[in-house]
Scaffold this motif. Structure first.
Motif, PDB file in Angstrom:
ATOM      1  N   LYS A  93     -15.681  61.984  23.267  1.00 30.65           N
ATOM      2  CA  LYS A  93     -15.957  61.020  22.142  1.00 30.65           C
ATOM      3  C   LYS A  93     -15.381  61.325  20.781  1.00 30.65           C
ATOM      4  O   LYS A  93     -14.941  60.526  20.120  1.00 30.65           O
ATOM      5  N   ALA A  96     -11.328  61.230  20.927  1.00 34.01           N
ATOM      6  CA  ALA A  96     -10.373  59.775  21.042  1.00 34.01           C
ATOM      7  C   ALA A  96     -11.387  58.830  20.300  1.00 34.01           C
ATOM      8  O   ALA A  96     -11.095  57.646  20.630  1.00 34.01           O
ATOM      9  N   LYS A  99     -12.803  56.071  22.870  1.00 34.09           N
ATOM     10  CA  LYS A  99     -11.877  55.418  23.647  1.00 34.09           C
ATOM     11  C   LYS A  99     -11.427  56.144  24.854  1.00 34.09           C
ATOM     12  O   LYS A  99     -11.463  57.448  24.994  1.00 34.09           O
ATOM     13  N   THR A 100     -11.224  55.370  25.944  1.00 25.57           N
ATOM     14  CA  THR A 100     -11.274  56.057  27.285  1.00 25.57           C
ATOM     15  C   THR A 100      -9.595  56.015  27.811  1.00 25.57           C
ATOM     16  O   THR A 100      -8.747  55.375  26.911  1.00 25.57           O
ATOM     17  N   ASP A 103      -8.322  52.422  27.542  1.00 26.84           N
ATOM     18  CA  ASP A 103      -8.349  51.877  26.159  1.00 26.84           C
ATOM     19  C   ASP A 103      -7.060  52.685  25.460  1.00 26.84           C
ATOM     20  O   ASP A 103      -6.393  51.760  24.485  1.00 26.84           O
ATOM     21  N   LEU A 104      -6.445  53.926  25.585  1.00 29.10           N
ATOM     22  CA  LEU A 104      -5.366  54.451  24.723  1.00 29.10           C
ATOM     23  C   LEU A 104      -4.117  53.640  25.265  1.00 29.10           C
ATOM     24  O   LEU A 104      -3.192  54.283  24.700  1.00 29.10           O
ATOM     25  N   ARG A 140      -4.009  60.814  25.411  1.00 34.54           N
ATOM     26  CA  ARG A 140      -4.359  59.916  26.635  1.00 34.54           C
ATOM     27  C   ARG A 140      -4.495  61.122  27.827  1.00 34.54           C
ATOM     28  O   ARG A 140      -5.182  60.821  28.614  1.00 34.54           O
TER      29      ARG A 140
END
Length: 210
Positions: A93, A96, A99-100, A103-104, A140
């Motif tokens: 968390k 990023a 974002k997962t 998401d990236l 990522r």
């Protein structure tokens, strides 16, 4: 029906059911032991150790389980759940922004397209775009590795929960078997104390009046 016969039927049936519950309880205990041993062996093979208490960040110190397991080697499902959700989850968390891996993917694809266009036109900001793409790609990949490890640890936790439920079920079956055994023994004792000719719920004879 004679009372002794009825007592014997119920007692023998109770003994049979007690044996059945005992057998199922043994099966559940075996499964629980397998689950616990498997989780312990698999987690132990990873050589994961929780961060010592004196090296926890201020944010990590706010998490109860990270303080509880500080400095310990990971061997249980509960520890795996804590490490996956509270340690890896917290760092993912922060790194990023929540974002997962999926998401990236969109910003990474967009930067790739921009870099390709900049290369064709020999744009002045090509180096900057390449740097941004490298950062997003590295981010990522790190998120992917973190999410993969987190998923594996949570799978181990889930497997350990099946073992815990099996232990609880086995305990309930053992208690039920013990209760049935006691009731069956009481029924047998009552059967042999009951007169052979005694009947169960026999109709009362009507008195003859003159």
């Amino acid at each position: 029906m004679k009372r002794r016969t009825l007592d014997l039927l119920f007692s023998i049936g109770g003994l049979g059911l007690a044996v059945l519950l005992l057998v199922v309880g043994v099966v559940l205990t075996t499964n629980a032991n397998f689950a616990n041993d498997y989780v312990r062996d698999q987690l132990g093979a990873q050589h994961i150790t929780f961060t010592p208490a004196d090296k926890l960040t201020d944010e990590e110190k706010k998490v109860d389980c990270l303080r509880e397991y500080a400095g310990q080697k990971m061997t249980t499902g509960k520890q795996a759940e804590c490490y996956a959700n509270e340690y890896i989850g917290l760092h993912l968390k922060n790194m990023a922004g929540g974002k997962t891996y999926a998401d990236l993917g969109e910003p990474q694809s967009a930067l790739r397209a921009q870099v390709a266009q900049a290369e064709q036109s020999n744009a002045a900001n090509l180096a900057d775009l390449q740097k941004q793409l490298a950062e997003v790609t590295a981010q990522r990949e790190t998120v992917f590795k973190g999410e993969t490890l987190r998923g594996l640890l949570l799978t181990s936790y889930g497997f350990s929960e099946f073992g815990r439920k099996a232990e609880q079920g086995a305990l309930a079956l053992y208690l039920g078997a013990g209760l049935l055994l006691l009731l069956s023994i009481a029924g047998l004792v009552h059967a042999f104390r009951t007169p052979p000719n005694a009947t169960f719920a026999a109709p009362e004879k009507e008195k003859v009046t003159t």
